[in-house]
Write a protein that holds these residues in place. Structure first.
Motif, PDB file in Angstrom:
ATOM      1  N   SER A  74       0.810  -1.221   0.000  1.00  0.00           N
ATOM      2  CA  SER A  74       0.000   0.000   0.000  1.00  0.00           C
ATOM      3  C   SER A  74       0.844   1.272   0.000  1.00  0.00           C
ATOM      4  N   SER A  75       2.170   1.134  -0.003  1.00  0.00           N
ATOM      5  CA  SER A  75       3.044   2.311   0.057  1.00  0.00           C
ATOM      6  C   SER A  75       3.148   2.996  -1.305  1.00  0.00           C
ATOM      7  N   GLU A  76       3.522   4.264  -1.286  1.00  0.00           N
ATOM      8  CA  GLU A  76       3.738   5.006  -2.531  1.00  0.00           C
ATOM      9  C   GLU A  76       4.850   4.367  -3.361  1.00  0.00           C
ATOM     10  N   THR A  77       5.891   3.930  -2.689  1.00  0.00           N
ATOM     11  CA  THR A  77       7.023   3.318  -3.390  1.00  0.00           C
ATOM     12  C   THR A  77       6.597   2.042  -4.114  1.00  0.00           C
ATOM     13  N   ALA A  78       5.789   1.223  -3.447  1.00  0.00           N
ATOM     14  CA  ALA A  78       5.304  -0.010  -4.075  1.00  0.00           C
ATOM     15  C   ALA A  78       4.456   0.304  -5.303  1.00  0.00           C
ATOM     16  N   LEU A  79       3.684   1.396  -5.245  1.00  0.00           N
ATOM     17  CA  LEU A  79       2.846   1.784  -6.381  1.00  0.00           C
ATOM     18  C   LEU A  79       3.701   2.228  -7.557  1.00  0.00           C
ATOM     19  N   VAL A  80       4.793   2.950  -7.264  1.00  0.00           N
ATOM     20  CA  VAL A  80       5.724   3.346  -8.327  1.00  0.00           C
ATOM     21  C   VAL A  80       6.312   2.111  -8.987  1.00  0.00           C
ATOM     22  N   ASN A  81       6.744   1.148  -8.180  1.00  0.00           N
ATOM     23  CA  ASN A  81       7.334  -0.083  -8.716  1.00  0.00           C
ATOM     24  C   ASN A  81       6.328  -0.888  -9.532  1.00  0.00           C
ATOM     25  N   LYS A  82       5.095  -0.934  -9.064  1.00  0.00           N
ATOM     26  CA  LYS A  82       4.047  -1.702  -9.749  1.00  0.00           C
ATOM     27  C   LYS A  82       3.785  -1.155 -11.143  1.00  0.00           C
TER      28      LYS A  82
ATOM     29  N   LYS B 225       3.176   3.545 -16.513  1.00  0.00           N
ATOM     30  CA  LYS B 225       2.749   4.939 -16.452  1.00  0.00           C
ATOM     31  C   LYS B 225       3.413   5.656 -15.279  1.00  0.00           C
ATOM     32  N   PRO B 226       3.493   6.978 -15.340  1.00  0.00           N
ATOM     33  CA  PRO B 226       3.995   7.764 -14.204  1.00  0.00           C
ATOM     34  C   PRO B 226       3.012   7.692 -13.041  1.00  0.00           C
ATOM     35  N   VAL B 227       3.548   7.827 -11.826  1.00  0.00           N
ATOM     36  CA  VAL B 227       2.725   7.783 -10.620  1.00  0.00           C
ATOM     37  C   VAL B 227       2.926   9.080  -9.845  1.00  0.00           C
ATOM     38  N   ARG B 228       1.818   9.734  -9.516  1.00  0.00           N
ATOM     39  CA  ARG B 228       1.895  10.933  -8.702  1.00  0.00           C
ATOM     40  C   ARG B 228       2.166  10.539  -7.257  1.00  0.00           C
ATOM     41  N   VAL B 229       3.161  11.187  -6.626  1.00  0.00           N
ATOM     42  CA  VAL B 229       3.553  10.846  -5.258  1.00  0.00           C
ATOM     43  C   VAL B 229       3.557  12.107  -4.395  1.00  0.00           C
ATOM     44  N   SER B 230       3.721  11.910  -3.099  1.00  0.00           N
ATOM     45  CA  SER B 230       3.797  13.038  -2.177  1.00  0.00           C
ATOM     46  C   SER B 230       5.070  13.839  -2.430  1.00  0.00           C
TER      47      SER B 230
ATOM     48  N   LEU C 164       8.172  12.081  -0.788  1.00  0.00           N
ATOM     49  CA  LEU C 164       8.814  10.997  -1.529  1.00  0.00           C
ATOM     50  C   LEU C 164       9.481  11.534  -2.786  1.00  0.00           C
ATOM     51  N   PHE C 165       8.841  12.462  -3.468  1.00  0.00           N
ATOM     52  CA  PHE C 165       9.430  13.043  -4.671  1.00  0.00           C
ATOM     53  C   PHE C 165      10.776  13.682  -4.340  1.00  0.00           C
ATOM     54  N   GLY C 166      10.819  14.428  -3.244  1.00  0.00           N
ATOM     55  CA  GLY C 166      12.064  15.075  -2.845  1.00  0.00           C
ATOM     56  C   GLY C 166      13.165  14.079  -2.520  1.00  0.00           C
ATOM     57  N   LEU C 167      12.811  12.980  -1.851  1.00  0.00           N
ATOM     58  CA  LEU C 167      13.801  11.952  -1.508  1.00  0.00           C
ATOM     59  C   LEU C 167      14.360  11.306  -2.774  1.00  0.00           C
ATOM     60  N   ILE C 168      13.503  11.022  -3.735  1.00  0.00           N
ATOM     61  CA  ILE C 168      13.963  10.429  -4.994  1.00  0.00           C
ATOM     62  C   ILE C 168      14.825  11.421  -5.774  1.00  0.00           C
ATOM     63  N   GLU C 169      14.425  12.680  -5.761  1.00  0.00           N
ATOM     64  CA  GLU C 169      15.189  13.721  -6.445  1.00  0.00           C
ATOM     65  C   GLU C 169      16.597  13.842  -5.855  1.00  0.00           C
TER      66      GLU C 169
ATOM     67  N   GLU D 264       4.185  17.895 -12.431  1.00  0.00           N
ATOM     68  CA  GLU D 264       3.109  16.947 -12.119  1.00  0.00           C
ATOM     69  C   GLU D 264       3.390  16.177 -10.835  1.00  0.00           C
ATOM     70  N   GLN D 265       4.614  16.276 -10.345  1.00  0.00           N
ATOM     71  CA  GLN D 265       5.066  15.567  -9.143  1.00  0.00           C
ATOM     72  C   GLN D 265       4.891  14.052  -9.315  1.00  0.00           C
ATOM     73  N   THR D 266       5.356  13.568 -10.459  1.00  0.00           N
ATOM     74  CA  THR D 266       5.225  12.145 -10.764  1.00  0.00           C
ATOM     75  C   THR D 266       6.590  11.480 -10.890  1.00  0.00           C
TER      76      THR D 266
END
Length: 331
Positions: free
Chosen positions: A73-81, A86-91, A94-99, A156-158
């Motif tokens: 159910s995590s945002e990270t799991a949704l990105v991986n799925k 397709k791109p996934v909009r995240v908080s 999380l976007f900042g951590l990935i950046e 888009e914060q994706t």
């Protein structure tokens, strides 16, 4: 493994508590994010100290729910799925951590890469391996890795993983980030001092009850029960990566369990890396990267980054350091 800061590794903490009516040190050890956390706070009394620790634990658990790749159910799991789909909009968090993770990948030439989670596990460190995998197997194991394949859209914060089967994971930066956020929360609650040790990713603020600085002891590699030098850690962080337990010997060569995501081969030549910086997140990521880059390249890189220092113990148990580290053997 993420090395604990204790004598039988490269570093250990000296805790020396005094009273002098300046409060008490309250400590709790627990399992969070699948690993050992040790949280110590300086508080007016024990009851308030344990309340502070509970608040820090809640913050760490909140972060885990965002960055865990195992929680479906995590945002990270949704990105991986949605890799290759397709791109996934995240908080923004999380976007900042990935950046920031991608920026660290760039300065380390890919030695640090959160897409390492895409790697096929072909190396075994349980004593069952009798020889190296083939070059084809190694190349195939890292085919889906590449931080440049992580496409970010700030408007888009994706987040989009451009190749099917790609995965991201925060095993080499997540605990440091969680320690930083827990520290930030406790400081906002007027907690005057403490230490958060996330299985070797450690951050401090304030002082001990006595008013003295927190100290890190550098163990002598040739005599683990003796301290080579003491280093103060003031409003700062340190993270250690080591191969003390998980490694394999093939043809009399020692291979660490830390795999280079660029090549698919285990690292050699380094026993431990300890990075000092203001933020545990950066320490965490760079400790892994420098372990992979090796002593010379890693120290050269650190010497060009303001506010970051490193101590490397090579495979011959010799200590090497960046230019800003001053050993005081008499401290």
């Amino acid at each position: 493994m993420r090395a604990f800061l204790v004598l039988f590794c490269s570093f250990f903490l000296l805790f020396s508590w005094g009273q002098e009516n300046k409060g008490v040190a309250v400590k709790r050890i627990m399992k969070l994010m699948g690993t050992r956390f040790e949280i110590t706070v300086i508080a007016p009394n024990e009851d308030i100290g344990y309340i502070n620790i509970d608040e820090a634990v809640s913050e760490i658990e909140r972060i885990e729910k965002i960055i865990s790749s195992w929680d479906t159910s995590s945002e990270t799991a949704l990105v991986n799925k949605n890799a290759g789909i397709k791109p996934v909009r995240v908080s923004q968090e999380l976007f900042g951590l990935i950046e920031r993770s991608k920026r660290i990948s760039e300065i380390t030439s890919g030695a640090f890469d959160i897409s390492y989670a895409s790697m096929d596990k072909i190396w075994k460190f349980d004593g069952t391996m009798k020889g190296k995998p083939s070059e084809f197997e190694v190349e195939r194991s890292v085919a889906k890795i590449g931080y440049k394949k992580i496409i970010l859209d700030s408007e888009e914060q994706t987040v989009y993983l451009s190749q099917s089967g790609m995965r991201i994971g925060f095993g080499a930066i997540g605990k440091g980030y969680a320690a930083d956020k827990a520290k930030e929360l406790l400081i906002s609650k007027q907690v005057k001092g403490g230490i958060i040790n996330a299985s070797g990713d450690l951050t401090t603020w304030g002082t001990k009850v006595t008013g003295e600085s927190w100290l890190i002891g550098i163990a002598n590699p040739l005599s683990k029960d003796k301290v080579f030098s003491w280093l103060p850690v003031v409003e700062s962080s340190v993270a250690t990566s080591g191969n003390y337990e998980k490694y394999i010997m093939l043809n009399d060569e020692k291979y660490s369990h830390i795999i280079d995501p660029r090549t698919g081969y285990p690292t050699i030549g380094v026993n431990s890396v300890s990075v000092f910086a203001k933020n545990a997140e950066l320490c965490d990521a760079l400790a892994t990267a420098i372990f992979i880059m090796g002593k010379d390249s890693g120290i050269h890189m650190v010497n060009q980054i303001d506010g970051v220092e490193v101590v490397v113990v090579d495979s011959d148990n010799k200590i090497h350091k960046s230019t800003g580290i001053q050993f005081d053997k008499n401290q």
